[in-house]
Motif scaffolding. Structure first.
Motif, PDB file in Angstrom:
ATOM      1  N   TYR A 176       1.096  -1.208  -0.321  1.00 48.62           N
ATOM      2  CA  TYR A 176      -0.076   0.320   0.136  1.00 48.62           C
ATOM      3  C   TYR A 176       0.903   1.102  -0.118  1.00 48.62           C
ATOM      4  O   TYR A 176       0.611   2.345  -0.527  1.00 48.62           O
ATOM      5  N   LEU A 177       1.855   1.549   1.015  1.00 46.04           N
ATOM      6  CA  LEU A 177       2.810   2.472   1.041  1.00 46.04           C
ATOM      7  C   LEU A 177       3.527   2.849  -0.378  1.00 46.04           C
ATOM      8  O   LEU A 177       3.750   3.532  -0.447  1.00 46.04           O
ATOM      9  N   ALA A 178       4.289   1.503  -0.980  1.00 42.77           N
ATOM     10  CA  ALA A 178       4.796   1.123  -2.173  1.00 42.77           C
ATOM     11  C   ALA A 178       3.809   2.206  -3.186  1.00 42.77           C
ATOM     12  O   ALA A 178       4.403   3.457  -4.348  1.00 42.77           O
ATOM     13  N   VAL A 179       2.841   2.063  -2.885  1.00 38.40           N
ATOM     14  CA  VAL A 179       1.881   2.870  -4.297  1.00 38.40           C
ATOM     15  C   VAL A 179       1.801   4.432  -3.969  1.00 38.40           C
ATOM     16  O   VAL A 179       1.937   5.058  -4.915  1.00 38.40           O
ATOM     17  N   LEU A 180       1.675   4.304  -3.008  1.00 42.05           N
ATOM     18  CA  LEU A 180       1.674   5.789  -1.990  1.00 42.05           C
ATOM     19  C   LEU A 180       2.816   6.958  -2.891  1.00 42.05           C
ATOM     20  O   LEU A 180       2.874   7.729  -2.861  1.00 42.05           O
ATOM     21  N   ARG A 181       4.016   6.018  -2.390  1.00 41.91           N
ATOM     22  CA  ARG A 181       5.569   6.487  -2.210  1.00 41.91           C
ATOM     23  C   ARG A 181       5.228   6.549  -4.131  1.00 41.91           C
ATOM     24  O   ARG A 181       5.950   7.840  -4.757  1.00 41.91           O
ATOM     25  N   ASN A 182       4.977   5.652  -5.015  1.00 40.86           N
ATOM     26  CA  ASN A 182       4.394   6.736  -6.250  1.00 40.86           C
ATOM     27  C   ASN A 182       3.142   6.901  -6.898  1.00 40.86           C
ATOM     28  O   ASN A 182       2.831   6.348  -7.693  1.00 40.86           O
ATOM     29  N   TYR A 183       2.980   8.419  -6.493  1.00 38.39           N
ATOM     30  CA  TYR A 183       2.320   8.583  -5.845  1.00 38.39           C
ATOM     31  C   TYR A 183       1.794   9.193  -8.010  1.00 38.39           C
ATOM     32  O   TYR A 183       0.033   8.856  -7.727  1.00 38.39           O
ATOM     33  N   ALA A 184       2.527   9.593  -8.305  1.00 37.91           N
ATOM     34  CA  ALA A 184       1.688   9.772 -10.359  1.00 37.91           C
ATOM     35  C   ALA A 184       2.804   8.979 -10.755  1.00 37.91           C
ATOM     36  O   ALA A 184       2.882   9.754 -12.345  1.00 37.91           O
ATOM     37  N   GLY A 185       3.469   8.154 -10.536  1.00 40.13           N
ATOM     38  CA  GLY A 185       3.909   7.150 -11.662  1.00 40.13           C
ATOM     39  C   GLY A 185       3.048   6.229 -12.512  1.00 40.13           C
ATOM     40  O   GLY A 185       2.532   5.516 -12.458  1.00 40.13           O
ATOM     41  N   PHE A 186       2.881   6.734 -13.506  1.00 42.72           N
ATOM     42  CA  PHE A 186       2.214   6.618 -15.200  1.00 42.72           C
ATOM     43  C   PHE A 186       3.054   5.273 -15.992  1.00 42.72           C
ATOM     44  O   PHE A 186       2.914   4.335 -16.769  1.00 42.72           O
TER      45      PHE A 186
ATOM     46  N   THR B  44      -0.684  -6.276 -17.937  1.00 40.47           N
ATOM     47  CA  THR B  44      -1.257  -6.696 -19.177  1.00 40.47           C
ATOM     48  C   THR B  44      -1.440  -6.736 -20.631  1.00 40.47           C
ATOM     49  O   THR B  44      -2.426  -6.620 -21.364  1.00 40.47           O
ATOM     50  N   GLY B  45      -0.205  -5.608 -20.318  1.00 42.10           N
ATOM     51  CA  GLY B  45       0.456  -5.378 -22.094  1.00 42.10           C
ATOM     52  C   GLY B  45      -1.462  -3.979 -23.098  1.00 42.10           C
ATOM     53  O   GLY B  45      -1.465  -4.118 -23.864  1.00 42.10           O
ATOM     54  N   ARG B  46      -2.369  -4.006 -21.814  1.00 39.65           N
ATOM     55  CA  ARG B  46      -3.129  -3.163 -22.721  1.00 39.65           C
ATOM     56  C   ARG B  46      -2.502  -1.481 -21.926  1.00 39.65           C
ATOM     57  O   ARG B  46      -2.009  -1.278 -21.405  1.00 39.65           O
ATOM     58  N   THR B  47      -2.807  -0.168 -22.932  1.00 37.12           N
ATOM     59  CA  THR B  47      -2.252   1.145 -23.175  1.00 37.12           C
ATOM     60  C   THR B  47      -3.425   1.570 -21.864  1.00 37.12           C
ATOM     61  O   THR B  47      -4.765   1.126 -21.473  1.00 37.12           O
ATOM     62  N   GLY B  48      -2.361   2.364 -21.270  1.00 33.80           N
ATOM     63  CA  GLY B  48      -3.558   2.992 -20.195  1.00 33.80           C
ATOM     64  C   GLY B  48      -5.841   3.727 -19.878  1.00 33.80           C
ATOM     65  O   GLY B  48      -5.659   4.297 -19.457  1.00 33.80           O
ATOM     66  N   TRP B  49      -5.038   4.246 -21.580  1.00 34.57           N
ATOM     67  CA  TRP B  49      -6.478   4.619 -21.738  1.00 34.57           C
ATOM     68  C   TRP B  49      -7.430   3.664 -21.439  1.00 34.57           C
ATOM     69  O   TRP B  49      -8.709   3.932 -21.745  1.00 34.57           O
ATOM     70  N   TRP B  50      -7.143   2.012 -22.019  1.00 33.88           N
ATOM     71  CA  TRP B  50      -8.296   1.142 -21.084  1.00 33.88           C
ATOM     72  C   TRP B  50      -9.248   1.886 -20.363  1.00 33.88           C
ATOM     73  O   TRP B  50     -10.175   1.696 -19.946  1.00 33.88           O
TER      74      TRP B  50
ATOM     75  N   ALA C  81     -12.646  -6.713 -14.812  1.00 32.41           N
ATOM     76  CA  ALA C  81     -11.741  -7.669 -15.503  1.00 32.41           C
ATOM     77  C   ALA C  81     -10.328  -7.765 -16.024  1.00 32.41           C
ATOM     78  O   ALA C  81      -9.548  -9.034 -15.982  1.00 32.41           O
ATOM     79  N   PHE C  82      -9.979  -6.491 -16.973  1.00 33.92           N
ATOM     80  CA  PHE C  82      -9.423  -6.299 -16.942  1.00 33.92           C
ATOM     81  C   PHE C  82      -8.048  -6.337 -15.418  1.00 33.92           C
ATOM     82  O   PHE C  82      -6.863  -7.113 -15.679  1.00 33.92           O
ATOM     83  N   MET C  83      -8.422  -5.637 -14.639  1.00 28.05           N
ATOM     84  CA  MET C  83      -7.180  -5.823 -13.302  1.00 28.05           C
ATOM     85  C   MET C  83      -7.145  -7.725 -13.163  1.00 28.05           C
ATOM     86  O   MET C  83      -6.435  -7.702 -12.385  1.00 28.05           O
ATOM     87  N   ALA C  84      -7.774  -8.558 -12.870  1.00 32.50           N
ATOM     88  CA  ALA C  84      -7.877  -9.738 -12.632  1.00 32.50           C
ATOM     89  C   ALA C  84      -7.324 -10.879 -13.616  1.00 32.50           C
ATOM     90  O   ALA C  84      -7.159 -11.442 -13.531  1.00 32.50           O
ATOM     91  N   ASP C  85      -7.013  -9.979 -14.958  1.00 34.16           N
ATOM     92  CA  ASP C  85      -6.297 -10.770 -16.091  1.00 34.16           C
ATOM     93  C   ASP C  85      -4.729 -10.562 -15.477  1.00 34.16           C
ATOM     94  O   ASP C  85      -4.169  -9.861 -14.733  1.00 34.16           O
ATOM     95  N   GLU C  86      -4.460 -12.084 -16.202  1.00 36.94           N
ATOM     96  CA  GLU C  86      -3.044 -12.088 -16.243  1.00 36.94           C
ATOM     97  C   GLU C  86      -1.734 -10.818 -16.235  1.00 36.94           C
ATOM     98  O   GLU C  86      -2.516 -11.410 -17.080  1.00 36.94           O
ATOM     99  N   GLY C  87      -1.151 -11.121 -15.766  1.00 34.28           N
ATOM    100  CA  GLY C  87      -0.387 -10.103 -16.329  1.00 34.28           C
ATOM    101  C   GLY C  87       0.582 -10.918 -17.260  1.00 34.28           C
ATOM    102  O   GLY C  87       1.208 -12.044 -17.356  1.00 34.28           O
TER     103      GLY C  87
ATOM    104  N   PHE D 108       6.054  -1.533 -22.423  1.00 34.74           N
ATOM    105  CA  PHE D 108       5.952  -0.841 -20.882  1.00 34.74           C
ATOM    106  C   PHE D 108       6.656  -1.230 -19.677  1.00 34.74           C
ATOM    107  O   PHE D 108       7.317  -0.189 -18.965  1.00 34.74           O
ATOM    108  N   GLY D 109       8.079  -2.354 -20.174  1.00 37.35           N
ATOM    109  CA  GLY D 109       8.432  -2.557 -19.095  1.00 37.35           C
ATOM    110  C   GLY D 109       9.041  -3.986 -18.994  1.00 37.35           C
ATOM    111  O   GLY D 109       8.272  -4.848 -19.602  1.00 37.35           O
ATOM    112  N   PRO D 110       9.269  -4.023 -18.332  1.00 38.16           N
ATOM    113  CA  PRO D 110       9.888  -5.211 -17.302  1.00 38.16           C
ATOM    114  C   PRO D 110       9.017  -6.009 -16.971  1.00 38.16           C
ATOM    115  O   PRO D 110       8.008  -5.097 -15.663  1.00 38.16           O
ATOM    116  N   GLN D 111       8.936  -6.934 -16.548  1.00 36.27           N
ATOM    117  CA  GLN D 111       8.301  -7.759 -15.507  1.00 36.27           C
ATOM    118  C   GLN D 111       8.129  -7.311 -14.065  1.00 36.27           C
ATOM    119  O   GLN D 111       9.380  -7.909 -13.688  1.00 36.27           O
TER     120      GLN D 111
END
Length: 125
Positions: free
Chosen positions: A4-14, A72-78, A94-100, A107-110
């Motif tokens: 939880y704190l890791a997400v908040l530290r990366n406040y606007a990391g898109f 999941t291989g999708r653009t953030g615009w989804w 459903a996209f969030m539940a999809d396995e990455g 978009f970068g390394p796993q």
């Protein structure tokens, strides 16, 4: 709690990717905290703490959702499909539940799915 704190530290990391565990632990904490603040607001007669917390965590939640979509291989615009009542929210969930994707994608390394991510401000500058 570290997730939880890791997400908040990366406040606007898109940029980058977020694993499912990172997303769902943050989602669970958000659900519990928002539910508690809402109940407290009903009990005290003011929803100001609920609204302040919701506004303060909107951007990190959106950034995490975009990074999860990247995993999941999708653009953030989804993420915008979530504004469609009911159906849009279900599609995003459903996209969030999809396995990455298990390999590096555009978009970068796993992401490491066992440990909370570390945030380095120099890396995002």
């Amino acid at each position: 709690m570290q997730w939880y704190l890791a997400v908040l530290r990366n406040y606007a990391g898109f940029k980058g990717r977020a694993g499912g565990l990172e997303y769902w632990i943050f989602f669970l904490f958000q659900l519990v905290l928002l539910g508690g603040l809402y109940a407290l607001g009903l009990w005290t007669g003011t929803l100001v703490p609920y609204a302040v917390y919701l506004a303060a965590t909107f951007l990190p939640t959106l950034a995490l959702t975009v990074r999860r979509l990247h995993d999941t291989g999708r653009t953030g615009w989804w993420a915008l499909i979530g504004v469609v009542p009911i159906a849009g929210t279900l599609v995003v969930l459903a996209f969030m539940a999809d396995e990455g994707e298990l390999t590096e994608n555009r978009f970068g390394p796993q992401p490491d799915r066992r440990r909370p991510p570390t945030f380095d401000a120099r890396r995002t500058a």
